[in-house]
Motif scaffolding. Structure first.
Motif, PDB file in Angstrom:
ATOM      1  N   ASP A   1      -0.815   9.241  17.254  1.00  0.00           N
ATOM      2  CA  ASP A   1      -2.128   8.799  16.798  1.00  0.00           C
ATOM      3  C   ASP A   1      -2.777   9.874  15.929  1.00  0.00           C
ATOM      4  OD1 ASP A   1      -2.673   7.525  20.102  1.00  0.00           O
ATOM      5  OD2 ASP A   1      -1.919   6.438  18.353  1.00  0.00           O
TER       6      ASP A   1
ATOM      7  N   GLY B   1     -11.578   5.980   9.767  1.00  0.00           N
ATOM      8  CA  GLY B   1     -10.758   5.215  10.697  1.00  0.00           C
ATOM      9  C   GLY B   1      -9.719   6.074  11.402  1.00  0.00           C
ATOM     10  N   SER B   2      -8.786   5.414  12.066  1.00  0.00           N
ATOM     11  CA  SER B   2      -7.699   6.099  12.779  1.00  0.00           C
ATOM     12  C   SER B   2      -6.412   5.314  12.536  1.00  0.00           C
ATOM     13  CB  SER B   2      -7.994   6.176  14.277  1.00  0.00           C
ATOM     14  OG  SER B   2      -8.152   4.872  14.809  1.00  0.00           O
ATOM     15  N   VAL B   3      -5.292   6.004  12.681  1.00  0.00           N
ATOM     16  CA  VAL B   3      -3.999   5.395  12.393  1.00  0.00           C
ATOM     17  C   VAL B   3      -3.016   5.731  13.511  1.00  0.00           C
ATOM     18  CG1 VAL B   3      -1.975   5.496  10.874  1.00  0.00           C
ATOM     19  CG2 VAL B   3      -4.252   5.333   9.895  1.00  0.00           C
ATOM     20  N   SER B   4      -2.218   4.762  13.924  1.00  0.00           N
ATOM     21  CA  SER B   4      -1.123   4.978  14.869  1.00  0.00           C
ATOM     22  C   SER B   4       0.186   4.766  14.115  1.00  0.00           C
ATOM     23  CB  SER B   4      -1.215   4.001  16.041  1.00  0.00           C
ATOM     24  OG  SER B   4      -2.392   4.225  16.787  1.00  0.00           O
TER      25      SER B   4
ATOM     26  N   HIS C   1      -5.492  -2.539   8.856  1.00  0.00           N
ATOM     27  CA  HIS C   1      -4.371  -1.765   8.302  1.00  0.00           C
ATOM     28  C   HIS C   1      -3.094  -1.972   9.127  1.00  0.00           C
ATOM     29  CE1 HIS C   1      -1.939   1.471   6.772  1.00  0.00           C
ATOM     30  NE2 HIS C   1      -1.993   2.135   7.918  1.00  0.00           N
TER      31      HIS C   1
ATOM     32  N   VAL D   1      -9.776   1.390   7.301  1.00  0.00           N
ATOM     33  CA  VAL D   1      -9.054   2.651   7.123  1.00  0.00           C
ATOM     34  C   VAL D   1      -9.133   3.046   5.656  1.00  0.00           C
ATOM     35  CG1 VAL D   1      -6.770   3.735   7.079  1.00  0.00           C
ATOM     36  CG2 VAL D   1      -7.459   2.368   9.048  1.00  0.00           C
TER      37      VAL D   1
ATOM     38  N   GLN E   1       3.078   1.684  10.605  1.00  0.00           N
ATOM     39  CA  GLN E   1       1.728   2.206  10.760  1.00  0.00           C
ATOM     40  C   GLN E   1       0.757   1.051  10.973  1.00  0.00           C
ATOM     41  OE1 GLN E   1      -0.045   4.628   7.782  1.00  0.00           O
ATOM     42  NE2 GLN E   1       0.954   6.497   8.441  1.00  0.00           N
ATOM     43  N   TYR E   2      -0.194   1.262  11.872  1.00  0.00           N
ATOM     44  CA  TYR E   2      -1.223   0.242  12.080  1.00  0.00           C
ATOM     45  C   TYR E   2      -2.492   0.930  12.574  1.00  0.00           C
ATOM     46  CZ  TYR E   2      -0.175   0.740  17.063  1.00  0.00           C
ATOM     47  OH  TYR E   2       0.016   1.247  18.316  1.00  0.00           O
ATOM     48  N   SER E   3      -3.565   0.189  12.591  1.00  0.00           N
ATOM     49  CA  SER E   3      -4.835   0.751  13.044  1.00  0.00           C
ATOM     50  C   SER E   3      -5.646  -0.292  13.796  1.00  0.00           C
ATOM     51  CB  SER E   3      -5.640   1.279  11.853  1.00  0.00           C
ATOM     52  OG  SER E   3      -6.893   1.763  12.294  1.00  0.00           O
TER      53      SER E   3
END
Length: 299
Positions: free
Chosen positions: A67, A55-58, A35, A91, A84-86
């Motif tokens: 985060d 998942g997680s996203v920053s 992502h 994700v 945004q990235y992961s």
């Protein structure tokens, strides 16, 4: 991954008006690998509510990086570009996006903590982590995702009902988050800040000078200014004005005074200025505030 923010960092809150209602309601979801997305500013005020299923996203926005962990609900105002990235392999997100009739207004934490519910407004926090609230919003967005493929009026009304329920949950969580955080901060405040607040609260009927507050607190003018701003995230003048408006709220509802009479009691004789101040800190006019108070009393 994402927990409660540090006490030094105040999460942003936004007030959105629901009259007229938000337009162009989109309820998509996606599941993707690697992502990474770059969002550009929207042409019209636009908000997005997201439930992170997997998942997680920053997120990088304006020099700040945040985060979000699995199971979190977060909101985004598309008023400027952000990335945004992961690092998670996959994700999956369910989200609801809608256009607003007017730009959201940033709210200070104290405004949120002392919020008076109104059917015409909602508060969106940057994020919430309460498990029950996140699950509730997640389930609502999943239901909405199944309805979006249909174009008939009944399902369209159901989608809008889901949106308002999500906004209701987010508003409730915003108030709880702000109240809990301010309570924690209050327990950590210095003696000087507590003395300053005590003096300001006792002298709302008149304009006071910072020098006399500093004398009462037993500390220098410069040091009190610095400490108060650090611990309260606002100046002493703003604190006093917010406290005055809370007092005015009581005067025009419980005591039945006019706005002009309430202004005399808090040392603000300029009624037009008081009206502007009231709207700034409550989001509605004094007349609207009084009407809502009466309606809630009658229920």
């Amino acid at each position: 991954m994402k927990g409660v923010t540090d006490l030094e960092q105040v999460p942003p809150y936004y007030l959105i008006r629901l009259d007229p209602p938000p337009q162009r309601l989109d309820v998509p979801q996606y599941r993707m690998e690697n992502h990474h997305q770059l969002y550009q500013p929207a042409d019209v005020p636009r908000m997005e509510i997201t439930f992170l299923q997997e998942g997680s996203v920053s997120e990088k926005r304006g020099g700040k990086e945040v985060d979000y962990g699995e199971g979190t609900v977060y909101t985004q105002l598309h008023n400027r570009s952000f990335e945004q990235y992961s690092k998670a392999p996959v994700v999956q997100k369910f989200f609801m996006a809608f256009n607003l009739a007017e730009a959201p207004r940033p709210l200070h934490e104290e405004e949120v903590a002392n919020w008076v519910n109104t059917v015409h407004c909602a508060i969106l926090p940057e994020y919430i982590t309460d498990h029950a609230a996140c699950e509730r919003i997640g389930n609502l967005l999943k239901t909405a995702n199944k309805l979006i493929i249909y174009k008939d009026m009944i399902r369209s009304l159901k989608l809008r009902t889901i949106m308002y329920e999500c906004l209701s949950v987010l508003t409730e969580q915003s108030v709880l988050q702000a109240q809990e955080r301010l309570q924690r901060i209050s327990r950590m405040q210095s003696h000087y800040t507590k003395r300053a607040k005590e003096y300001l609260d006792g002298n709302l009927h008149r304009r006071v000078q910072v020098a006399e507050v500093a004398e009462y607190a037993g500390v220098s003018y410069d040091h009190l200014n610095r400490v108060f701003r650090q611990e309260m995230n606002m100046t002493m003048l703003e604190y006093a004005n917010r406290a005055r408006i809370r007092r005015v709220e009581q005067y025009i509802t419980e005591d039945g005074l006019t706005l002009e009479q309430a202004g005399d009691r808090v040392g603000i004789q300029d009624t037009k200025y008081l009206s502007r101040l009231f709207h700034r800190y409550t989001g509605i006019s004094a007349a609207e505030y009084r009407r809502i108070y009466r309606e809630r009393k009658e229920v």
